[in-house]
Design an enzyme around this catalytic site. Structure first.
Site, mmCIF file in Angstrom:
data_model
loop_
_atom_site.group_PDB
_atom_site.id
_atom_site.type_symbol
_atom_site.label_atom_id
_atom_site.label_comp_id
_atom_site.label_asym_id
_atom_site.label_seq_id
_atom_site.Cartn_x
_atom_site.Cartn_y
_atom_site.Cartn_z
ATOM 1 N N HIS A 65 -7.860 -2.399 10.127
ATOM 2 C CA HIS A 65 -9.086 -3.066 9.688
ATOM 3 C C HIS A 65 -10.042 -3.228 10.869
ATOM 4 O O HIS A 65 -10.460 -4.347 11.199
ATOM 5 C CB HIS A 65 -8.769 -4.439 9.090
ATOM 6 C CG HIS A 65 -7.997 -4.393 7.814
ATOM 7 N ND1 HIS A 65 -7.819 -5.518 7.019
ATOM 8 C CD2 HIS A 65 -7.350 -3.397 7.180
ATOM 9 C CE1 HIS A 65 -7.083 -5.203 5.953
ATOM 10 N NE2 HIS A 65 -6.778 -3.917 6.052
ATOM 11 N N GLU A 84 0.817 -1.216 0.000
ATOM 12 C CA GLU A 84 0.000 0.000 0.000
ATOM 13 C C GLU A 84 0.852 1.268 0.000
ATOM 14 O O GLU A 84 0.318 2.368 0.180
ATOM 15 C CB GLU A 84 -0.923 0.005 1.232
ATOM 16 C CG GLU A 84 -1.801 -1.207 1.393
ATOM 17 C CD GLU A 84 -3.000 -1.225 0.468
ATOM 18 O OE1 GLU A 84 -2.971 -0.517 -0.564
ATOM 19 O OE2 GLU A 84 -3.966 -1.934 0.769
ATOM 20 N N HIS A 94 -3.311 2.728 8.779
ATOM 21 C CA HIS A 94 -4.275 1.911 8.031
ATOM 22 C C HIS A 94 -4.516 0.621 8.801
ATOM 23 O O HIS A 94 -3.631 -0.226 8.918
ATOM 24 C CB HIS A 94 -3.737 1.602 6.634
ATOM 25 C CG HIS A 94 -4.543 0.565 5.886
ATOM 26 N ND1 HIS A 94 -5.913 0.608 5.787
ATOM 27 C CD2 HIS A 94 -4.148 -0.547 5.210
ATOM 28 C CE1 HIS A 94 -6.342 -0.428 5.083
ATOM 29 N NE2 HIS A 94 -5.285 -1.143 4.723
ATOM 30 N N HIS A 132 -12.743 -3.127 3.080
ATOM 31 C CA HIS A 132 -11.293 -3.225 3.266
ATOM 32 C C HIS A 132 -10.872 -2.783 4.672
ATOM 33 O O HIS A 132 -10.581 -3.612 5.514
ATOM 34 C CB HIS A 132 -10.601 -2.387 2.186
ATOM 35 C CG HIS A 132 -9.113 -2.526 2.155
ATOM 36 N ND1 HIS A 132 -8.359 -2.243 1.051
ATOM 37 C CD2 HIS A 132 -8.225 -2.885 3.110
ATOM 38 C CE1 HIS A 132 -7.084 -2.449 1.315
ATOM 39 N NE2 HIS A 132 -6.972 -2.831 2.572
#
Length: 228
Positions: free
Chosen positions: A111, A90, A109, A173
């Site tokens: 989840h 990413e 980032h 995502h």
């Protein structure tokens, strides 16, 4: 490695770089321990102050098992400056955010499941409590595109060109949070997840009034004496 990148890396205070690596590991482990990310998913990064360099998690590494060897320095143009270490796939949108947002010092980032539940349902949670209102402010949704792809990086770059945006959901995502430093960006992720959880719980309560759906057993036991 380009001469400019080499010069930038050599000019970085090694004590500062060591502290940034340690903080990246600490914050990443915290996210895993709090259930905000599973397996080897997610990736966090931090801008190295005064440079066009970024420190990011290496690919394929569980955030809960990270140590400083699982971090890698790269340029905002995508050049890896530590041979033998491969950055997260990413990296494109991480570096792109730094290019368009000079105010951003870190990108997180994760989840987190409650926030991702909204993203799977293609919904953006309302801001339902004062903490999220102050720290998150608003939430945007990134369309579903292949992880690590240039197309995804382009969409995220365009979205975060808005200097007021702090967090976004990625459809099916995860989440993106930015901040002036790593802990601020991470805490915005926690506020986003807490807001999503409270929104779901509040909706459940509103849909099932307790006085109609909760039936307590009749307590026929004698009252307990004071003092137990």
């Amino acid at each position: 490695m380009s001469d400019l990148a080499t010069a930038q890396l050599q000019g970085v205070d090694q004590a500062v770089l060591r502290l940034l690596r340690e903080e990246l590991v600490t914050v990443s482990r915290r996210g895993y321990e709090r259930g905000l990310v599973a397996g080897v998913s997610g990736n966090n990064s931090v801008r190295i102050p005064g440079t066009d360099l970024v420190l990011i998690k290496t690919t394929g590494q569980c955030q809960g098992d990270m140590d400083t060897a699982d971090t890698v320095v790269m340029t905002l143009d995508g050049e890896v400056l530590e041979p033998g270490r491969k950055p997260s796939k990413e990296w494109r949108w991480h570096t792109a955010i730094y290019r368009v947002r000079p105010d951003v010092g870190a990108v997180v980032h994760q989840h987190p499941p409650y926030a991702v539940a909204f993203a799977v349902a293609n919904q953006v949670p309302k801001i339902v409590h004062t903490a999220a209102r102050g720290h998150v402010r608003r939430v945007e949704m990134v369309e579903l595109l292949p992880a690590g792809s240039p197309e995804l990086a382009e969409v995220i770059t365009r979205m975060f060109s808005d200097a007021e945006l702090r967090v976004a959901l990625m459809r099916e995502h995860g989440t993106i949070a930015v901040g002036p430093d790593l802990r601020t960006a991470y805490f915005r992720t926690e506020y986003l997840e807490d807001n999503a959880k409270v929104a779901i719980l509040a909706a459940q309560i509103a849909a099932m009034p307790l006085d109609e759906h909760v039936h307590l057993a009749v307590d026929r036991a004698p009252l307990a004496e004071d003092g137990g």
